[in-house]
Design a protein around this motif. Sequence first.
Motif, PDB file in Angstrom:
ATOM      1  N   LEU A 295       0.824  -1.205   0.000  1.00 11.51           N
ATOM      2  CA  LEU A 295       0.000   0.000   0.000  1.00 11.51           C
ATOM      3  C   LEU A 295       0.863   1.262   0.000  1.00 11.51           C
ATOM      4  N   MET A 296       1.867   1.308   0.868  1.00  6.97           N
ATOM      5  CA  MET A 296       2.764   2.462   0.988  1.00  6.97           C
ATOM      6  C   MET A 296       4.184   1.965   1.222  1.00  6.97           C
ATOM      7  N   VAL A 297       5.157   2.714   0.732  1.00  9.52           N
ATOM      8  CA  VAL A 297       6.563   2.425   1.016  1.00  9.52           C
ATOM      9  C   VAL A 297       7.265   3.716   1.397  1.00  9.52           C
ATOM     10  N   ARG A 298       8.343   3.582   2.168  1.00  8.96           N
ATOM     11  CA  ARG A 298       9.156   4.746   2.514  1.00  8.96           C
ATOM     12  C   ARG A 298      10.582   4.298   2.783  1.00  8.96           C
ATOM     13  N   VAL A 299      11.495   5.275   2.733  1.00  9.90           N
ATOM     14  CA  VAL A 299      12.898   5.042   3.066  1.00  9.90           C
ATOM     15  C   VAL A 299      13.269   6.070   4.128  1.00  9.90           C
TER      16      VAL A 299
END
Length: 55
Positions: free
Chosen positions: A40-44
């Motif tokens: 659904l969502m990704v982040r770094v």
Amino acid sequence: MFKAQYKSRSPYESWSTLGIYNSEANAIASAMQKKKRGALMVRVVDKRSAVVFVY
């Protein structure tokens, strides 16, 4: 050090760590691959927990 994290079903669930990388480019590439596979969502985030990339 960069962490790639994702949410799979709901924006209210906690972030799950996909992996820890030495390079920002590798972490973003891994996050984008997870997004293509249905996350659904990704982040770094970097070592100070500052968000570098969100999609």
